[in-house]
Scaffold this active site. Structure first.
Site: not given
Ligand code: GUN
Length: 293
Positions: A52, A96, A119
């Site tokens: 990311k 995350q 998110d």
């Molecule tokens: N863990 C697995 N997928 C995601 C996501 O799309 N966002 C976040 N913050 N954590 C994750």
């Protein structure tokens, strides 16, 4: 059979966003700034967050990676979130998941300023999504919609079967596929670990979206000819012959199921790269909304 090429489409989207960022720069405007908070040292999470941040750099965003130890308390994390909420330089941020067991995930997600919640996990944003109001759509479901749209996959009147009811993928996907609009207007069945005779349901599906995390769970005898397959699974399966010691494996037995499918996402290179592209898109939207205030 058409491959739904998430690698290509995500690159197209990143190039589109990069062009927007260049315009912002040319106009002397602030560029979007995404922060990612990682608690602990889970290998997969480290990889995702790293991707990311690298994607931000590639398209000209500012980015900040906040790494906190596995022993971080809930109070410490909430303090960090407050700082990010109040930091005017940050347009959007993500925490995350999963979080270590001493931290209550719901409390943490509730603490994020909904305007910076790129998110789309805050109840305010999730509620808006469910009510067809303009908001941040969670990145993975958003990426799946974008793939269906760009490949012109018909969803109206189709029977979409979602496997898995997670808050991140299955639940929002079931809502989005049933909404008025395109992609949407599907008749949706949301299946999960307590579903009886799953095979009977998947055999009737025009579109299957699997977000289960069980490698090669969806077999050819569970699907009908012409099915559209969206495979959200990304499980690391140990493999001594691979330099990394594992291979990324989807929920779907790709080799056999692709022979029956009309459209199918590969793993890797399908939904995964789309998730990152749509997180960037949400961050761009967050910046644009904040600059309008
Ligand atoms: N863990 C697995 N997928 C995601 C996501 O799309 N966002 C976040 N913050 N954590 C994750």
């Amino acid at each position: 059979m058409t491959l739904l090429d998430g690698k290509k489409i995500s690159n197209d989207i990143k190039n589109e966003i990069a062009a927007e960022v260049q315009k912002m720069k040319d106009n002397g405007e602030k560029v979007p700034h995404l922060a990612a908070v990682l608690v602990g040292d889970d290998g997969a999470s480290l990889t995702y967050v790293g991707s990311k941040v690298r994607a931000c750099e590639r398209i000209g965003f500012e980015s900040t990676l906040v790494k906190l130890p596995n022993t971080t308390t809930e109070v410490e994390l909430l303090k960090k979130i407050k700082e990010l909420n109040e930091d005017d330089a940050i347009d959007g941020f993500i925490i995350q998941l999963p979080l270590p067991p001493q931290i209550n995930e719901q409390k943490v997600l509730m603490a994020v300023d909904p305007h910076k919640d790129v998110d789309g996990f805050h109840p305010e944003n999730f509620g808006k999504m469910a009510l067809d109001m303009s908001t941040f759509i969670p990145a993975t479901p958003f990426g799946i919609l974008e793939l269906l749209e760009r490949y012109k996959v018909e969803t109206k009147g189709k029977h979409t079967v979602v496997i898995g009811r997670s808050h991140i993928v299955g639940r929002p996907m079931s809502i989005l596929m049933s909404r008025k609009g395109w992609p949407g207007n599907s008749t949706v069945t949301l299946t999960h670990s307590r579903t009886e005779d799953l095979s009977k349901i998947t055999k009737e599906a025009d579109i299957i979206i699997s977000a289960l995390g069980v490698p090669k769970f969806v077999k050819a005898d569970m699907v009908k000819d012409g099915v559209v397959i969206i495979d959200v699974g990304i499980t690391r399966v140990p493999d001594e012959n691979h330099p990394k010691g594992y291979v990324i494996t989807g929920d779907v037995d790709f080799e056999k199921v692709s022979e029956k499918a009309s459209f199918i996402t590969p793993v890797p290179g399908g939904v995964g790269p789309m998730t990152i592209a749509m997180l960037l898109k949400n961050t761009l939207l967050a910046r644009e909304q904040r600059s309008e205030k």
